[in-house]
Design a protein around this motif. Structure first.
Motif, PDB file in Angstrom:
ATOM      1  N   ALA A  16       0.790   7.412   3.293  1.00 27.83           N
ATOM      2  CA  ALA A  16       1.656   6.523   4.068  1.00 27.83           C
ATOM      3  C   ALA A  16       1.296   6.655   5.544  1.00 27.83           C
ATOM      4  CB  ALA A  16       3.122   6.865   3.825  1.00 27.83           C
ATOM      5  N   GLN A  17       0.184   6.025   5.901  1.00 26.16           N
ATOM      6  CA  GLN A  17      -0.300   6.159   7.270  1.00 26.16           C
ATOM      7  C   GLN A  17      -1.279   5.045   7.599  1.00 26.16           C
ATOM      8  OE1 GLN A  17      -2.070  10.006   7.167  1.00 26.16           O
ATOM      9  NE2 GLN A  17      -3.962   9.289   6.311  1.00 26.16           N
ATOM     10  N   ASN A  18      -1.856   5.133   8.782  1.00 30.72           N
ATOM     11  CA  ASN A  18      -2.715   4.068   9.281  1.00 30.72           C
ATOM     12  C   ASN A  18      -4.178   4.222   8.902  1.00 30.72           C
ATOM     13  OD1 ASN A  18      -3.093   6.319  10.889  1.00 30.72           O
ATOM     14  ND2 ASN A  18      -3.523   5.127  12.704  1.00 30.72           N
ATOM     15  N   CYS A  19      -4.509   5.058   7.957  1.00 31.92           N
ATOM     16  CA  CYS A  19      -5.904   5.170   7.538  1.00 31.92           C
ATOM     17  C   CYS A  19      -5.962   5.494   6.057  1.00 31.92           C
ATOM     18  CB  CYS A  19      -6.650   6.226   8.348  1.00 31.92           C
ATOM     19  SG  CYS A  19      -6.172   7.915   7.957  1.00 31.92           S
ATOM     20  N   SER A  20      -7.135   5.448   5.514  1.00 33.92           N
ATOM     21  CA  SER A  20      -7.323   5.735   4.100  1.00 33.92           C
ATOM     22  C   SER A  20      -8.399   6.803   3.973  1.00 33.92           C
ATOM     23  CB  SER A  20      -7.751   4.462   3.367  1.00 33.92           C
ATOM     24  OG  SER A  20      -9.042   4.083   3.789  1.00 33.92           O
ATOM     25  N   ASN A  21      -8.825   7.046   2.760  1.00 28.81           N
ATOM     26  CA  ASN A  21      -9.909   7.998   2.541  1.00 28.81           C
ATOM     27  C   ASN A  21     -11.273   7.385   2.833  1.00 28.81           C
ATOM     28  OD1 ASN A  21      -8.240  10.105   1.770  1.00 28.81           O
ATOM     29  ND2 ASN A  21      -8.176   9.413  -0.343  1.00 28.81           N
ATOM     30  N   LEU A  22     -11.300   6.120   3.190  1.00 26.57           N
ATOM     31  CA  LEU A  22     -12.550   5.436   3.515  1.00 26.57           C
ATOM     32  C   LEU A  22     -12.656   5.281   5.028  1.00 26.57           C
ATOM     33  CD1 LEU A  22     -15.101   3.887   2.720  1.00 26.57           C
ATOM     34  CD2 LEU A  22     -13.685   1.854   2.485  1.00 26.57           C
ATOM     35  N   PRO A  23     -13.406   6.145   5.700  1.00 23.46           N
ATOM     36  CA  PRO A  23     -13.526   6.037   7.151  1.00 23.46           C
ATOM     37  C   PRO A  23     -14.070   4.672   7.557  1.00 23.46           C
ATOM     38  CG  PRO A  23     -14.478   8.087   6.372  1.00 23.46           C
ATOM     39  CD  PRO A  23     -14.181   7.252   5.162  1.00 23.46           C
ATOM     40  N   GLY A  24     -13.499   4.109   8.560  1.00 20.98           N
ATOM     41  CA  GLY A  24     -13.965   2.824   9.064  1.00 20.98           C
ATOM     42  C   GLY A  24     -13.408   1.630   8.325  1.00 20.98           C
ATOM     43  N   HIS A  28     -12.959  -3.525   8.476  1.00 18.55           N
ATOM     44  CA  HIS A  28     -13.311  -4.579   7.527  1.00 18.55           C
ATOM     45  C   HIS A  28     -12.505  -5.836   7.843  1.00 18.55           C
ATOM     46  CE1 HIS A  28     -13.735  -6.786   3.766  1.00 18.55           C
ATOM     47  NE2 HIS A  28     -14.816  -6.037   3.563  1.00 18.55           N
ATOM     48  N   PRO A  29     -13.136  -7.022   7.801  1.00 18.35           N
ATOM     49  CA  PRO A  29     -12.434  -8.261   8.145  1.00 18.35           C
ATOM     50  C   PRO A  29     -11.208  -8.557   7.276  1.00 18.35           C
ATOM     51  CG  PRO A  29     -14.788  -8.668   7.855  1.00 18.35           C
ATOM     52  CD  PRO A  29     -14.543  -7.247   7.483  1.00 18.35           C
ATOM     53  N   ALA A  30     -11.192  -8.059   6.049  1.00 19.64           N
ATOM     54  CA  ALA A  30     -10.062  -8.333   5.161  1.00 19.64           C
ATOM     55  C   ALA A  30      -8.976  -7.254   5.216  1.00 19.64           C
ATOM     56  CB  ALA A  30     -10.561  -8.481   3.724  1.00 19.64           C
ATOM     57  N   THR A  31      -9.113  -6.319   6.125  1.00 24.19           N
ATOM     58  CA  THR A  31      -8.129  -5.247   6.234  1.00 24.19           C
ATOM     59  C   THR A  31      -6.763  -5.798   6.603  1.00 24.19           C
ATOM     60  OG1 THR A  31      -9.747  -3.577   6.824  1.00 24.19           O
ATOM     61  CG2 THR A  31      -7.509  -3.171   7.525  1.00 24.19           C
ATOM     62  N   MET A  32      -5.752  -5.301   5.919  1.00 23.25           N
ATOM     63  CA  MET A  32      -4.365  -5.690   6.228  1.00 23.25           C
ATOM     64  C   MET A  32      -3.824  -4.698   7.258  1.00 23.25           C
ATOM     65  SD  MET A  32      -3.004  -6.507   2.448  1.00 23.25           S
ATOM     66  CE  MET A  32      -4.275  -6.823   1.248  1.00 23.25           C
ATOM     67  N   LEU A  33      -3.408  -5.199   8.378  1.00 21.83           N
ATOM     68  CA  LEU A  33      -2.980  -4.341   9.483  1.00 21.83           C
ATOM     69  C   LEU A  33      -1.474  -4.122   9.552  1.00 21.83           C
ATOM     70  CD1 LEU A  33      -5.389  -5.790  12.193  1.00 21.83           C
ATOM     71  CD2 LEU A  33      -5.674  -3.735  10.796  1.00 21.83           C
ATOM     72  N   ASP A  34      -0.747  -4.571   8.539  1.00 25.19           N
ATOM     73  CA  ASP A  34       0.711  -4.475   8.570  1.00 25.19           C
ATOM     74  C   ASP A  34       1.235  -3.216   7.865  1.00 25.19           C
ATOM     75  OD1 ASP A  34      -0.086  -5.389   6.076  1.00 25.19           O
ATOM     76  OD2 ASP A  34       1.641  -6.693   5.819  1.00 25.19           O
ATOM     77  N   PHE A  35       0.534  -2.081   8.044  1.00 22.76           N
ATOM     78  CA  PHE A  35       0.898  -0.865   7.336  1.00 22.76           C
ATOM     79  C   PHE A  35       2.241  -0.275   7.774  1.00 22.76           C
ATOM     80  CE2 PHE A  35      -1.324   0.585  11.060  1.00 22.76           C
ATOM     81  CZ  PHE A  35      -0.613   1.712  11.466  1.00 22.76           C
ATOM     82  N   LEU A  36       2.840  -0.796   8.808  1.00 23.79           N
ATOM     83  CA  LEU A  36       4.157  -0.325   9.239  1.00 23.79           C
ATOM     84  C   LEU A  36       5.302  -1.141   8.637  1.00 23.79           C
ATOM     85  CD1 LEU A  36       3.459   0.437  13.009  1.00 23.79           C
ATOM     86  CD2 LEU A  36       3.711   2.069  11.128  1.00 23.79           C
TER      87      LEU A  36
END
Length: 124
Positions: A16-24, A28-36
């Motif tokens: 539950a945070q702003n990153c994953s196990n995949l650095p970078g 990615h253009p399809a990344t969803m930025l609404d993790f909050l």
């Protein structure tokens, strides 16, 4: 010996945070930025349930990571993995849109992964 009718239990390890196990992955253009937002985790919950995953597990870090330098300044300076959202709040949002997905959390600050796995093996 006859083969037993055995079933596999599938558990998703989530953070539950702003990153994953995949650095970078944030680049990615399809990344969803609404993790909050609750909707972010509700989408994940729906995907897990549709995929027949039985449980979503969140590690609950109670301290800043300092394993590499022995000091938390590096984690704060980089701003990654320094802060996690409250997994209980995230799990409640996920529960609002699922019927069969189990949810669990456990502190990985004080307990080793093998211990956590053994504790949850009894529940599944």
């Amino acid at each position: 010996m006859a083969l037993q009718n055995r079933m596999m239990t599938l558990v998703a390890f989530l953070q539950a945070q702003n990153c994953s196990n995949l650095p970078g992955s944030w680049r990615h253009p399809a990344t969803m930025l609404d993790f909050l937002t609750p909707e972010y985790y509700q989408r994940i919950a729906g995907t897990l349930e549709d995929g027949k995953i039985q449980m979503a597990f969140f590690d609950d870090r109670l301290a800043l990571p300092d394993i590499y330098t022995g000091h938390h300044a590096e984690a704060i300076g980089a701003g990654v993995r320094a802060v996690k959202l409250d997994p209980c709040t995230i799990m409640m949002a996920m529960g609002m849109v699922t019927q069969r997905l189990g949810r669990a959390t456990y502190s990985t600050t004080y307990y080793e992964p093998y211990h956590v796995a053994r504790v949850f093996a009894r529940w599944i």
